[in-house]
Design an enzyme around this catalytic site. Structure first.
Site, PDB file in Angstrom:
ATOM      1  N   GLY A 156       0.818  -1.062  -0.026  1.00 50.61           N
ATOM      2  CA  GLY A 156       0.087   0.187  -0.360  1.00 50.61           C
ATOM      3  C   GLY A 156       0.622   1.501  -0.005  1.00 50.61           C
ATOM      4  O   GLY A 156       2.113   1.218  -0.312  1.00 50.61           O
ATOM      5  N   ARG A 157       0.638   2.232   0.548  1.00 47.58           N
ATOM      6  CA  ARG A 157       1.130   3.714   0.474  1.00 47.58           C
ATOM      7  C   ARG A 157       2.510   4.011   1.393  1.00 47.58           C
ATOM      8  O   ARG A 157       3.256   4.034   0.689  1.00 47.58           O
ATOM      9  CB  ARG A 157       0.388   4.828   1.300  1.00 47.58           C
ATOM     10  CG  ARG A 157      -0.610   5.361   0.719  1.00 47.58           C
ATOM     11  CD  ARG A 157      -1.869   6.154   0.673  1.00 47.58           C
ATOM     12  NE  ARG A 157      -2.952   6.174   0.911  1.00 47.58           N
ATOM     13  CZ  ARG A 157      -4.691   5.481   1.107  1.00 47.58           C
ATOM     14  NH1 ARG A 157      -3.601   5.092   2.424  1.00 47.58           N
ATOM     15  NH2 ARG A 157      -5.258   6.122   0.987  1.00 47.58           N
ATOM     16  N   ILE A 158       2.205   2.749   2.342  1.00 43.57           N
ATOM     17  CA  ILE A 158       3.217   3.441   3.181  1.00 43.57           C
ATOM     18  C   ILE A 158       3.956   2.359   2.636  1.00 43.57           C
ATOM     19  O   ILE A 158       5.660   2.405   2.464  1.00 43.57           O
ATOM     20  CB  ILE A 158       3.321   2.743   4.388  1.00 43.57           C
ATOM     21  CG1 ILE A 158       2.581   3.402   5.223  1.00 43.57           C
ATOM     22  CG2 ILE A 158       4.658   2.457   5.165  1.00 43.57           C
ATOM     23  CD1 ILE A 158       1.727   3.041   6.737  1.00 43.57           C
ATOM     24  N   ARG A 179      -2.039  -9.063  -2.560  1.00 42.88           N
ATOM     25  CA  ARG A 179      -3.193  -8.927  -3.065  1.00 42.88           C
ATOM     26  C   ARG A 179      -3.380  -8.806  -4.771  1.00 42.88           C
ATOM     27  O   ARG A 179      -3.528  -9.612  -5.495  1.00 42.88           O
ATOM     28  CB  ARG A 179      -4.035  -8.491  -2.651  1.00 42.88           C
ATOM     29  CG  ARG A 179      -4.943  -9.864  -1.689  1.00 42.88           C
ATOM     30  CD  ARG A 179      -6.202  -9.393  -0.465  1.00 42.88           C
ATOM     31  NE  ARG A 179      -6.207  -8.342  -0.907  1.00 42.88           N
ATOM     32  CZ  ARG A 179      -7.269  -7.618   0.799  1.00 42.88           C
ATOM     33  NH1 ARG A 179      -7.912  -8.113   0.467  1.00 42.88           N
ATOM     34  NH2 ARG A 179      -6.736  -6.306   0.936  1.00 42.88           N
ATOM     35  N   SER A 180      -2.827  -8.255  -5.133  1.00 40.78           N
ATOM     36  CA  SER A 180      -3.093  -6.422  -6.548  1.00 40.78           C
ATOM     37  C   SER A 180      -2.272  -6.152  -6.683  1.00 40.78           C
ATOM     38  O   SER A 180      -1.479  -5.755  -5.814  1.00 40.78           O
ATOM     39  CB  SER A 180      -4.344  -5.718  -6.478  1.00 40.78           C
ATOM     40  OG  SER A 180      -4.290  -4.489  -5.279  1.00 40.78           O
ATOM     41  N   ALA A 239       3.683  -2.784  10.917  1.00 43.92           N
ATOM     42  CA  ALA A 239       2.130  -3.111  10.552  1.00 43.92           C
ATOM     43  C   ALA A 239       1.614  -3.292  11.842  1.00 43.92           C
ATOM     44  O   ALA A 239       0.672  -2.371  12.312  1.00 43.92           O
ATOM     45  CB  ALA A 239       1.830  -3.804   9.419  1.00 43.92           C
ATOM     46  N   ARG A 240       0.828  -4.672  12.192  1.00 48.95           N
ATOM     47  CA  ARG A 240       0.351  -4.738  13.300  1.00 48.95           C
ATOM     48  C   ARG A 240       0.802  -5.395  13.824  1.00 48.95           C
ATOM     49  O   ARG A 240       0.386  -6.871  13.691  1.00 48.95           O
ATOM     50  CB  ARG A 240      -1.550  -4.709  12.885  1.00 48.95           C
ATOM     51  CG  ARG A 240      -2.276  -3.795  12.528  1.00 48.95           C
ATOM     52  CD  ARG A 240      -2.829  -2.866  14.330  1.00 48.95           C
ATOM     53  NE  ARG A 240      -2.941  -1.832  14.095  1.00 48.95           N
ATOM     54  CZ  ARG A 240      -2.531  -0.241  13.867  1.00 48.95           C
ATOM     55  NH1 ARG A 240      -0.990   0.407  13.507  1.00 48.95           N
ATOM     56  NH2 ARG A 240      -3.199   1.052  13.458  1.00 48.95           N
ATOM     57  N   GLU A 269      -0.528  -5.759  22.026  1.00 48.91           N
ATOM     58  CA  GLU A 269      -0.250  -4.772  22.961  1.00 48.91           C
ATOM     59  C   GLU A 269      -0.886  -4.006  23.803  1.00 48.91           C
ATOM     60  O   GLU A 269      -2.181  -3.421  23.184  1.00 48.91           O
ATOM     61  CB  GLU A 269       0.657  -4.338  21.724  1.00 48.91           C
ATOM     62  CG  GLU A 269      -0.463  -3.243  20.537  1.00 48.91           C
ATOM     63  CD  GLU A 269       0.586  -2.434  19.959  1.00 48.91           C
ATOM     64  OE1 GLU A 269       1.392  -2.940  19.134  1.00 48.91           O
ATOM     65  OE2 GLU A 269       0.396  -1.245  19.142  1.00 48.91           O
ATOM     66  N   HIS A 287       5.344   0.475  19.445  1.00 47.72           N
ATOM     67  CA  HIS A 287       4.459   1.329  18.399  1.00 47.72           C
ATOM     68  C   HIS A 287       4.826   3.022  18.082  1.00 47.72           C
ATOM     69  O   HIS A 287       2.762   3.845  18.421  1.00 47.72           O
ATOM     70  CB  HIS A 287       3.489   1.078  18.907  1.00 47.72           C
ATOM     71  CG  HIS A 287       1.863   0.991  17.682  1.00 47.72           C
ATOM     72  ND1 HIS A 287       0.594   0.440  17.563  1.00 47.72           N
ATOM     73  CD2 HIS A 287       1.486   1.761  16.357  1.00 47.72           C
ATOM     74  CE1 HIS A 287      -0.225   0.490  16.047  1.00 47.72           C
ATOM     75  NE2 HIS A 287       0.846   1.488  15.644  1.00 47.72           N
ATOM     76  N   ILE A 288       5.550   3.181  17.387  1.00 47.80           N
ATOM     77  CA  ILE A 288       5.895   4.752  16.993  1.00 47.80           C
ATOM     78  C   ILE A 288       5.885   4.705  15.766  1.00 47.80           C
ATOM     79  O   ILE A 288       7.220   5.997  15.750  1.00 47.80           O
ATOM     80  CB  ILE A 288       6.307   5.094  18.268  1.00 47.80           C
ATOM     81  CG1 ILE A 288       8.468   4.108  18.073  1.00 47.80           C
ATOM     82  CG2 ILE A 288       6.846   5.385  20.095  1.00 47.80           C
ATOM     83  CD1 ILE A 288       9.180   4.853  19.155  1.00 47.80           C
TER      84      ILE A 288
HETATM   85  C1  DGY Z   1      -1.871   3.958  12.983  1.00 42.38           C
HETATM   86  O1  DGY Z   1      -2.270   4.763  12.425  1.00 42.38           O
HETATM   87  O2  DGY Z   1      -2.094   2.874  12.344  1.00 42.38           O
HETATM   88  C2  DGY Z   1      -0.726   3.814  13.345  1.00 42.38           C
HETATM   89  O3  DGY Z   1      -0.714   2.134  13.261  1.00 42.38           O
HETATM   90  C3  DGY Z   1      -0.858   4.473  14.563  1.00 42.38           C
HETATM   91  O4  DGY Z   1      -1.803   3.738  15.832  1.00 42.38           O
END
Ligand code: DGY
Length: 328
Positions: A156-158, A179-180, A239-240, A269, A287-288
């Site tokens: 994606g964008r990031i 995926r695409s 990501a997550r 987390e 998560h920064i």
């Molecule tokens: C987001 O924008 O999704 C970052 O992980 C901050 O939560």
């Protein structure tokens, strides 16, 4: 006539709260008190809008308990904390904060990957512990980033912003799985090549995860995927939590089945598996990735823009489920 009421669930820039007060009755949380789910539900009673962050879950039960709620403005690009099908079923608008954090998050993701490859955290701990006695040819030797193969899962964008840094700044070969597939005109300037996931895992020297979290991406990187990576590879997750099986990663790092990892996000987390703490070959941050003053301010302002527009008859700039607006 009473004013529309909104809840700001977490501490944000005071100026943003003041701005919201020009439009609404605002209940804020300047002390950033951790509200239980019941407390959040009680405070949401009678509120039409909620400014949330990724750490504030909003599910069907909460929406049912707060039928007057019309919009949740998430101060995050990721929105796995929001049950979007439940929002859609109840006609509640959800918004997020894309674009404004892309470059900042990409800077951090790329930096984490460099830190893992070049063992920067480990080197600082070594120096601080007074272990640096003399030069040795193999002290803290890591792996090169320049010229290496950068693998991106989630383009994606990031992901694209990280790919640009790798290709244009460090001469990296970029492969990605998504995926695409990107249009050729987006792949060409960075020489990016779409590959299947097996090829991505097998060929990446440095694998960076930038995909959204969903039931489909849960444990997208587990024991089998880690086993398919090069033993010299690094893994970076901005990501997550939950995309990586943290227990499997700890085992792989301990047994040196991959060289190193860098993590900004964790399963469950802010709790995280203490097994990471004993490992030298993992860089850990809380998560920064989007945490610069300018970017966090832009995220808060965009969340406020969305809230104000949604509740004053305007057009919210970044809706997640615009179909809800169309149906109103
Ligand atoms: C987001 O924008 O999704 C970052 O992980 C901050 O939560």
């Amino acid at each position: 006539m009473s004013r529309t009421a909104v809840l700001v669930a977490r501490a944000v820039f005071p100026e943003v709260v003041e701005r919201l007060k020009q439009h609404f009755d605002v209940e804020a949380n300047p002390d950033d008190t951790a509200w239980s789910r019941d407390e959040l539900r009680a405070r949401l009673a009678g509120k039409s809008g909620l400014l949330a962050t990724g750490s504030v879950p909003v599910d069907a039960g909460l929406l049912d308990a707060c039928p007057q709620l019309r919009v949740v403005a998430n101060m995050a690009v990721g929105y796995n904390n929001l049950d979007i099908p439940a929002f859609n079923a109840r006609g509640v608008l959800a918004t997020n904060t894309p674009e404004v954090l892309t470059e900042t998050t990409a800077d951090f993701g790329f930096g984490l990957m460099l830190a893992a490859a070049r063992r920067m955290s480990e080197a600082e701990r070594y120096l601080r512990a007074g272990e640096w006695k003399r030069w040795r040819y193999d002290t803290l030797t890591g792996s090169d980033v320049h010229g290496a193969t950068l693998g991106i899962l989630g383009m994606g964008r990031i992901g694209q912003a990280i790919a640009r840094r790798g290709a244009l700044g460090f001469g990296m070969k970029v492969i990605y799985h998504n995926r695409s597939r990107l249009p050729a005109e987006q792949e060409a300037p960075i020489g990016a090549r779409w590959v299947d996931k097996a090829t991505l895992l097998a060929e990446a020297d440095h694998l960076v995860l930038v995909l959204p979290y969903s039931p489909e991406s849960h444990h997208a990187i587990g024991a089998a995927e880690l086993a398919a990576m090069k033993p010299t590879a690094t893994l970076t997750n901005v990501a997550r939590g939950g995309i990586v099986d943290d227990r499997a990663l700890i085992a792989a790092l301990r047994e040196r089945r991959i060289a190193a990892a860098a993590l900004d996000v964790y399963e469950g987390e802010p709790a995280f598996d203490p097994g990471f703490l004993d490992l030298p070959n993992v860089v850990l941050t809380p998560h920064i990735a989007s945490a610069t003053v300018a970017t966090r301010r832009a995220m808060a302002e965009l969340a406020a823009d969305n809230l104000i527009a949604a509740l004053t008859g305007g057009t919210p700039p970044t809706p997640i489920n615009p179909e809800v607006l169309a149906a109103r």
